[in-house]
Design a protein around this motif. Sequence first.
Motif, PDB file in Angstrom:
ATOM      1  N   ALA A 101       1.197  18.800  -0.787  1.00 50.93           N
ATOM      2  CA  ALA A 101       1.755  19.251   0.493  1.00 50.93           C
ATOM      3  C   ALA A 101       1.723  20.772   0.593  1.00 50.93           C
ATOM      4  CB  ALA A 101       3.181  18.729   0.659  1.00 50.93           C
ATOM      5  N   ILE A 102       2.087  21.441  -0.483  1.00 49.45           N
ATOM      6  CA  ILE A 102       2.058  22.909  -0.488  1.00 49.45           C
ATOM      7  C   ILE A 102       0.626  23.400  -0.289  1.00 49.45           C
ATOM      8  CG2 ILE A 102       2.416  24.975  -1.908  1.00 49.45           C
ATOM      9  CD1 ILE A 102       4.799  23.402  -3.212  1.00 49.45           C
ATOM     10  N   ALA A 103      -0.321  22.766  -0.974  1.00 46.55           N
ATOM     11  CA  ALA A 103      -1.729  23.169  -0.853  1.00 46.55           C
ATOM     12  C   ALA A 103      -2.224  23.021   0.586  1.00 46.55           C
ATOM     13  CB  ALA A 103      -2.593  22.344  -1.806  1.00 46.55           C
ATOM     14  N   ALA A 104      -1.948  21.873   1.188  1.00 45.29           N
ATOM     15  CA  ALA A 104      -2.395  21.651   2.572  1.00 45.29           C
ATOM     16  C   ALA A 104      -1.735  22.660   3.510  1.00 45.29           C
ATOM     17  CB  ALA A 104      -2.078  20.222   3.010  1.00 45.29           C
ATOM     18  N   TRP A 105      -0.471  22.918   3.306  1.00 44.14           N
ATOM     19  CA  TRP A 105       0.257  23.872   4.127  1.00 44.14           C
ATOM     20  C   TRP A 105      -0.340  25.276   4.006  1.00 44.14           C
ATOM     21  CZ3 TRP A 105       3.980  27.668   2.292  1.00 44.14           C
ATOM     22  CH2 TRP A 105       4.660  28.316   3.322  1.00 44.14           C
ATOM     23  N   LEU A 106      -0.686  25.671   2.777  1.00 43.81           N
ATOM     24  CA  LEU A 106      -1.285  26.997   2.581  1.00 43.81           C
ATOM     25  C   LEU A 106      -2.603  27.128   3.339  1.00 43.81           C
ATOM     26  CD1 LEU A 106      -0.563  27.557  -1.221  1.00 43.81           C
ATOM     27  CD2 LEU A 106       0.457  28.817   0.706  1.00 43.81           C
ATOM     28  N   VAL A 107      -3.401  26.082   3.342  1.00 42.12           N
ATOM     29  CA  VAL A 107      -4.666  26.122   4.085  1.00 42.12           C
ATOM     30  C   VAL A 107      -4.389  26.087   5.579  1.00 42.12           C
ATOM     31  CG1 VAL A 107      -6.806  24.849   4.576  1.00 42.12           C
ATOM     32  CG2 VAL A 107      -6.035  25.152   2.204  1.00 42.12           C
ATOM     33  N   TRP A 108      -3.468  25.245   6.009  1.00 40.49           N
ATOM     34  CA  TRP A 108      -3.108  25.131   7.425  1.00 40.49           C
ATOM     35  C   TRP A 108      -2.667  26.488   7.985  1.00 40.49           C
ATOM     36  CZ3 TRP A 108       1.878  25.758   9.541  1.00 40.49           C
ATOM     37  CH2 TRP A 108       1.994  25.406  10.891  1.00 40.49           C
ATOM     38  N   ARG A 109      -1.977  27.297   7.186  1.00 42.81           N
ATOM     39  CA  ARG A 109      -1.468  28.607   7.620  1.00 42.81           C
ATOM     40  C   ARG A 109      -2.567  29.648   7.789  1.00 42.81           C
ATOM     41  NH1 ARG A 109       1.916  30.858   3.327  1.00 42.81           N
ATOM     42  NH2 ARG A 109       2.092  32.543   4.805  1.00 42.81           N
ATOM     43  N   GLN A 110      -3.722  29.417   7.204  1.00 33.50           N
ATOM     44  CA  GLN A 110      -4.811  30.397   7.257  1.00 33.50           C
ATOM     45  C   GLN A 110      -5.325  30.587   8.683  1.00 33.50           C
ATOM     46  OE1 GLN A 110      -4.196  31.521   3.919  1.00 33.50           O
ATOM     47  NE2 GLN A 110      -6.193  32.210   4.452  1.00 33.50           N
ATOM     48  N   GLN A 111      -5.695  31.810   8.955  1.00 28.12           N
ATOM     49  CA  GLN A 111      -6.390  32.099  10.211  1.00 28.12           C
ATOM     50  C   GLN A 111      -7.799  31.553  10.047  1.00 28.12           C
ATOM     51  OE1 GLN A 111      -4.852  33.844  12.749  1.00 28.12           O
ATOM     52  NE2 GLN A 111      -2.994  33.995  11.550  1.00 28.12           N
ATOM     53  N   GLY A 112      -8.265  30.833  10.975  1.00 25.23           N
ATOM     54  CA  GLY A 112      -9.618  30.337  10.801  1.00 25.23           C
ATOM     55  C   GLY A 112      -9.949  29.261  11.794  1.00 25.23           C
ATOM     56  N   GLY A 113     -11.138  28.798  11.669  1.00 28.05           N
ATOM     57  CA  GLY A 113     -11.624  27.848  12.651  1.00 28.05           C
ATOM     58  C   GLY A 113     -12.088  26.550  12.050  1.00 28.05           C
ATOM     59  N   GLN A 114     -13.357  26.270  12.286  1.00 27.85           N
ATOM     60  CA  GLN A 114     -13.930  24.968  11.980  1.00 27.85           C
ATOM     61  C   GLN A 114     -13.850  24.623  10.496  1.00 27.85           C
ATOM     62  OE1 GLN A 114     -14.695  22.838  14.267  1.00 27.85           O
ATOM     63  NE2 GLN A 114     -15.360  21.284  12.823  1.00 27.85           N
ATOM     64  N   HIS A 115     -14.091  25.572   9.615  1.00 24.62           N
ATOM     65  CA  HIS A 115     -14.070  25.260   8.183  1.00 24.62           C
ATOM     66  C   HIS A 115     -12.680  24.828   7.734  1.00 24.62           C
ATOM     67  CE1 HIS A 115     -14.139  25.716   3.824  1.00 24.62           C
ATOM     68  NE2 HIS A 115     -15.367  25.247   3.967  1.00 24.62           N
ATOM     69  N   ARG A 116     -11.666  25.473   8.238  1.00 22.58           N
ATOM     70  CA  ARG A 116     -10.283  25.104   7.901  1.00 22.58           C
ATOM     71  C   ARG A 116      -9.996  23.687   8.374  1.00 22.58           C
ATOM     72  NH1 ARG A 116      -4.728  26.190  10.498  1.00 22.58           N
ATOM     73  NH2 ARG A 116      -6.006  26.029  12.342  1.00 22.58           N
ATOM     74  N   VAL A 117     -10.444  23.358   9.571  1.00 21.58           N
ATOM     75  CA  VAL A 117     -10.254  22.010  10.111  1.00 21.58           C
ATOM     76  C   VAL A 117     -10.980  20.992   9.229  1.00 21.58           C
ATOM     77  CG1 VAL A 117     -10.758  20.505  12.082  1.00 21.58           C
ATOM     78  CG2 VAL A 117      -9.856  22.810  12.464  1.00 21.58           C
ATOM     79  N   GLN A 118     -12.188  21.304   8.815  1.00 20.12           N
ATOM     80  CA  GLN A 118     -12.941  20.400   7.942  1.00 20.12           C
ATOM     81  C   GLN A 118     -12.236  20.206   6.601  1.00 20.12           C
ATOM     82  OE1 GLN A 118     -16.760  22.341   7.854  1.00 20.12           O
ATOM     83  NE2 GLN A 118     -17.462  21.324   9.721  1.00 20.12           N
ATOM     84  N   ALA A 119     -11.708  21.289   6.029  1.00 22.08           N
ATOM     85  CA  ALA A 119     -10.996  21.206   4.752  1.00 22.08           C
ATOM     86  C   ALA A 119      -9.765  20.311   4.878  1.00 22.08           C
ATOM     87  CB  ALA A 119     -10.605  22.607   4.274  1.00 22.08           C
ATOM     88  N   LEU A 120      -9.019  20.488   5.945  1.00 20.02           N
ATOM     89  CA  LEU A 120      -7.816  19.672   6.139  1.00 20.02           C
ATOM     90  C   LEU A 120      -8.160  18.226   6.487  1.00 20.02           C
ATOM     91  CD1 LEU A 120      -5.588  22.313   7.926  1.00 20.02           C
ATOM     92  CD2 LEU A 120      -5.299  21.404   5.600  1.00 20.02           C
TER      93      LEU A 120
END
Length: 165
Positions: A65-84
């Motif tokens: 949960a912490i890992a997903a939250w850290l990525v979710w908080r990142q500024q970003g676009g399509q790659h962040r969405v793909q990672a999540l």
Amino acid sequence: MTQLTLPRQLIGFAAWLGLCFVTSALGAIASIQAKTFYGQLSQPEWAPAAWVFGPVWTSLFIMMAIAAWLVWRQQGGQHRVQALTLFVIQLAINALWSWLFFAWQLGMFAFIDIVILVALLALTIISFWREQRLAALLLVPYLLWVTFAAGLNYSLWQLNPQLLG
């Protein structure tokens, strides 16, 4: 994308934590008789005691949960969405494993599921690394545990064809 306010960050963390624990709960429902079933199985010498699984999985789901939250908080676009998206898909595969192994007692299909989970986790870690390295590192213990669990799944399936056929 604008900076996330503290309330929004807290809501986001609660949402990721909630999603991880819903996944855990779905697996727990399938595993209601897991202690009894696991105790019936012929096990390799290196198999952990049944009581080990609860604390390990609780810790791993919190780190996930912490890992997903850290990525979710990142500024970003399509790659962040793909990672999540990869993260959410691996959660679904994770929950399915408990049903395959404990509820339906399908050792081969559970093994196939967990091998897919290992691959998805590796891809998720790579995707998270590109977004937020601490997030990726938080998933490494999960990958190690699931890899160990894959070996255990295979051994249990092979040792117990009458119960996991």
